[in-house]
Design an enzyme around this catalytic site. Structure first.
Site, PDB file in Angstrom:
ATOM      1  N   ASP A  37       0.875  -1.169   0.000  1.00 38.83           N
ATOM      2  CA  ASP A  37       0.000   0.000   0.000  1.00 38.83           C
ATOM      3  C   ASP A  37       0.920   1.229   0.000  1.00 38.83           C
ATOM      4  O   ASP A  37       1.669   1.443   0.958  1.00 38.83           O
ATOM      5  CB  ASP A  37      -0.881  -0.045   1.258  1.00 38.83           C
ATOM      6  CG  ASP A  37      -1.835   1.136   1.332  1.00 38.83           C
ATOM      7  OD1 ASP A  37      -1.585   2.151   0.662  1.00 38.83           O
ATOM      8  OD2 ASP A  37      -2.815   1.043   2.090  1.00 38.83           O
ATOM      9  N   TYR A 126      -9.497  15.427  -7.088  1.00 37.38           N
ATOM     10  CA  TYR A 126      -8.609  14.551  -7.872  1.00 37.38           C
ATOM     11  C   TYR A 126      -7.442  15.365  -8.445  1.00 37.38           C
ATOM     12  O   TYR A 126      -6.271  15.027  -8.247  1.00 37.38           O
ATOM     13  CB  TYR A 126      -9.410  13.883  -9.000  1.00 37.38           C
ATOM     14  CG  TYR A 126      -8.571  13.078  -9.970  1.00 37.38           C
ATOM     15  CD1 TYR A 126      -7.849  11.965  -9.541  1.00 37.38           C
ATOM     16  CD2 TYR A 126      -8.497  13.432 -11.320  1.00 37.38           C
ATOM     17  CE1 TYR A 126      -7.071  11.230 -10.428  1.00 37.38           C
ATOM     18  CE2 TYR A 126      -7.730  12.703 -12.208  1.00 37.38           C
ATOM     19  CZ  TYR A 126      -7.011  11.601 -11.765  1.00 37.38           C
ATOM     20  OH  TYR A 126      -6.238  10.878 -12.644  1.00 37.38           O
ATOM     21  N   LYS A 130      -3.508  15.132  -7.320  1.00 43.80           N
ATOM     22  CA  LYS A 130      -2.495  14.701  -8.298  1.00 43.80           C
ATOM     23  C   LYS A 130      -1.400  15.764  -8.429  1.00 43.80           C
ATOM     24  O   LYS A 130      -0.223  15.440  -8.560  1.00 43.80           O
ATOM     25  CB  LYS A 130      -3.142  14.439  -9.667  1.00 43.80           C
ATOM     26  CG  LYS A 130      -4.053  13.227  -9.729  1.00 43.80           C
ATOM     27  CD  LYS A 130      -3.349  11.910  -9.465  1.00 43.80           C
ATOM     28  CE  LYS A 130      -2.334  11.547 -10.522  1.00 43.80           C
ATOM     29  NZ  LYS A 130      -1.724  10.215 -10.225  1.00 43.80           N
TER      30      LYS A 130
HETATM   31  N1  LIG Z   1      -7.323   6.783 -16.678  1.00 43.21           N
HETATM   32  C1  LIG Z   1      -7.127   7.978 -17.189  1.00 43.21           C
HETATM   33  O1  LIG Z   1      -7.859   8.449 -18.071  1.00 43.21           O
HETATM   34  C2  LIG Z   1      -5.961   8.806 -16.713  1.00 43.21           C
HETATM   35  C3  LIG Z   1      -5.712  10.024 -17.343  1.00 43.21           C
HETATM   36  C4  LIG Z   1      -4.611  10.766 -16.957  1.00 43.21           C
HETATM   37  C5  LIG Z   1      -3.780  10.298 -15.954  1.00 43.21           C
HETATM   38  N2  LIG Z   1      -4.046   9.131 -15.331  1.00 43.21           N
HETATM   39  C6  LIG Z   1      -3.123   8.699 -14.251  1.00 43.21           C
HETATM   40  O2  LIG Z   1      -2.464   7.505 -14.656  1.00 43.21           O
HETATM   41  C7  LIG Z   1      -2.225   6.658 -13.518  1.00 43.21           C
HETATM   42  C8  LIG Z   1      -2.741   5.269 -13.802  1.00 43.21           C
HETATM   43  O3  LIG Z   1      -4.105   5.379 -14.177  1.00 43.21           O
HETATM   44  P1  LIG Z   1      -5.001   4.106 -14.448  1.00 43.21           P
HETATM   45  O4  LIG Z   1      -6.109   4.554 -15.302  1.00 43.21           O
HETATM   46  O5  LIG Z   1      -4.121   2.960 -14.859  1.00 43.21           O
HETATM   47  O6  LIG Z   1      -5.539   3.859 -12.942  1.00 43.21           O
HETATM   48  P2  LIG Z   1      -6.353   2.617 -12.381  1.00 43.21           P
HETATM   49  O7  LIG Z   1      -6.755   1.692 -13.478  1.00 43.21           O
HETATM   50  O8  LIG Z   1      -7.394   3.199 -11.484  1.00 43.21           O
HETATM   51  O9  LIG Z   1      -5.259   1.851 -11.511  1.00 43.21           O
HETATM   52  C9  LIG Z   1      -4.777   2.331 -10.292  1.00 43.21           C
HETATM   53  C10 LIG Z   1      -4.263   1.150  -9.501  1.00 43.21           C
HETATM   54  O10 LIG Z   1      -3.748   1.648  -8.260  1.00 43.21           O
HETATM   55  C11 LIG Z   1      -4.202   0.778  -7.230  1.00 43.21           C
HETATM   56  N3  LIG Z   1      -4.183   1.468  -5.948  1.00 43.21           N
HETATM   57  C12 LIG Z   1      -5.136   2.269  -5.411  1.00 43.21           C
HETATM   58  N4  LIG Z   1      -4.750   2.680  -4.192  1.00 43.21           N
HETATM   59  C13 LIG Z   1      -3.529   2.128  -3.958  1.00 43.21           C
HETATM   60  C14 LIG Z   1      -2.639   2.158  -2.852  1.00 43.21           C
HETATM   61  N5  LIG Z   1      -2.921   2.853  -1.755  1.00 43.21           N
HETATM   62  N6  LIG Z   1      -1.475   1.465  -2.936  1.00 43.21           N
HETATM   63  C15 LIG Z   1      -1.179   0.747  -4.055  1.00 43.21           C
HETATM   64  N7  LIG Z   1      -2.000   0.666  -5.128  1.00 43.21           N
HETATM   65  C16 LIG Z   1      -3.163   1.352  -5.079  1.00 43.21           C
HETATM   66  C17 LIG Z   1      -5.594   0.403  -7.673  1.00 43.21           C
HETATM   67  O11 LIG Z   1      -6.048  -0.719  -6.978  1.00 43.21           O
HETATM   68  P3  LIG Z   1      -7.640  -0.894  -6.729  1.00 43.21           P
HETATM   69  O12 LIG Z   1      -8.266  -0.947  -8.090  1.00 43.21           O
HETATM   70  O13 LIG Z   1      -7.729  -2.144  -5.944  1.00 43.21           O
HETATM   71  O14 LIG Z   1      -8.061   0.344  -5.970  1.00 43.21           O
HETATM   72  C18 LIG Z   1      -5.371   0.146  -9.157  1.00 43.21           C
HETATM   73  O15 LIG Z   1      -4.922  -1.167  -9.400  1.00 43.21           O
HETATM   74  C19 LIG Z   1      -2.897   7.354 -12.328  1.00 43.21           C
HETATM   75  O16 LIG Z   1      -1.905   8.058 -11.635  1.00 43.21           O
HETATM   76  C20 LIG Z   1      -3.851   8.356 -12.965  1.00 43.21           C
HETATM   77  O17 LIG Z   1      -4.008   9.491 -12.138  1.00 43.21           O
HETATM   78  C21 LIG Z   1      -5.112   8.358 -15.689  1.00 43.21           C
END
Ligand SMILES: NC(=O)c1ccc[n+]([C@@H]2O[C@H](COP(=O)([O-])OP(=O)(O)OC[C@H]3O[C@@H](n4cnc5c(N)ncnc54)[C@H](OP(=O)(O)O)[C@@H]3O)[C@@H](O)[C@H]2O)c1
Length: 285
Positions: A37, A126, A130
């Site tokens: 975590d 959010y 970030k």
């Molecule tokens: N998706 C988008 O459109 C988008 C756009 C711009 C930037 N981003 C950034 O890109 C990054 C990855 O995005 P994504 O879409 O791949 O996110 P995601 O699919 O929501 O994946 C995030 C992962 O982090 C895990 N997590 C949550 N809390 C945690 C903790 N305390 N310790 C360890 N792991 C934890 C989650 O587990 P659980 O699912 O079990 O909670 C999930 O597996 C993020 O930083 C996001 O802000 C995303």
């Protein structure tokens, strides 16, 4: 052999990065919340101390914008303190820190693409959490790459998958015509992150597809490419239940990539077409 620690390895981007690095000569250290975590500073320090990664890639985060709004402390804990814990561990172990961030750090009042030199002004929890994460990374680990991206589509739950589900069910889709950004393929993004991680100078990079569109145009293109006849209706962002509270304009100019002579990602439509075509090979839409 270089060791790469991917935190949030089960997420959309984390999974793609894992897939791309799996058959390369690096040792992968994969964790998600169940194993480490990132809000637990001791667990992060102990894991980093024991495994000595050369790169720490933070793909973990609380990415549900509405959930962040409802749970402000949890959002800052994961998105800001988590990034702090990892960057402190990176500095102590002389690793390079790779942080993912978002277009939501901008307020959306602009009308031309935001560069890395524009001043962020996030409006949501959010976005604020970030940005705090970015600042901690800069403060605690000078060997870092921060990548801001937007509207990521790939395997897993996302705006894309919600539109596909509605299209599959033949339900009318109401999509914001007044929210503009750039859809970005998780696969192409992950490839670029690996390239930056291995060879780019430290700093902040905007990495998105080229071009831009509204949510309405994005939804229309998903429906068209999937072969569905579902109707897509343009609405105001307040009436789009899938995307409330996002900036109205958050196109990211990939200026740092251009200035550094690093190739840009393709047009968003090309990445979307490729993703849907690949998907059709093994799953029905
Ligand atoms: N998706 C988008 O459109 C988008 C756009 C711009 C930037 N981003 C950034 O890109 C990054 C990855 O995005 P994504 O879409 O791949 O996110 P995601 O699919 O929501 O994946 C995030 C992962 O982090 C895990 N997590 C949550 N809390 C945690 C903790 N305390 N310790 C360890 N792991 C934890 C989650 O587990 P659980 O699912 O079990 O909670 C999930 O597996 C993020 O930083 C996001 O802000 C995303």
């Amino acid at each position: 052999m270089q060791k790469v620690w991917i935190c949030g390895a089960n997420g959309r981007v984390g999974r793609k990065m894992t897939e791309l690095l799996e058959n390369t000569p690096v040792e992968l250290l994969l964790t998600d919340i169940d194993a480490v975590d990132i809000t637990d500073s001791k667990a992060v320090r102990d894991y980093a101390g024991m495994n000595r990664p050369h790169f720490i890639v933070n793909c973990a985060g609380l990415t549900d914008v509405a959930a962040c709004e409802e749970n402000k402390e949890e959002a800052f804990k994961v998105n800001a303190l988590g990034a702090r814990n990892l960057s402190v561990a990176a500095r102590m172990g002389k690793a390079r820190m790779i942080q993912l961030s978002t277009d939501d750090v901008f307020d959306g009042s602009g009308q031309t693409p935001y560069t890395e030199f524009d001043t962020p002004n996030p409006q949501t929890i959010y976005g604020k959490s970030k940005l705090a994460g970015e600042n901690f990374v800069k403060e605690f680990c000078n060997r870092h790459i921060i990548v801001r991206s937007s509207w990521i589509f790939g395997e897993g739950s996302s705006y894309f998958s919600k539109i596909m589900k509605l299209a599959g069910e033949g339900k009318t889709i109401y999509a914001a015509a007044d929210q503009t950004a750039v859809p970005t393929g998780a696969s192409e993004l992950a490839e670029k992150i690996i390239e930056l991680m291995e060879s780019a100078p430290d700093g902040l990079y905007h990495v998105t597809g080229q071009g831009s569109c509204s949510r309405y145009e994005f939804a229309q293109e998903i429906v068209r490419l999937s072969g569905s006849q579902t109707e897509v209706v343009p609405v105001a962002a307040v009436d789009d239940r899938l995307t409330a509270m996002r900036p109205s304009y958050s196109v990211l100019d990939n200026m740092m990539l251009r200035m550094s002579g690093i190739s840009l990602l393709p047009e968003w439509k090309i990445m979307l077409e490729r993703f849907i075509a690949d998907r059709k090979d093994y799953t029905s839409i």
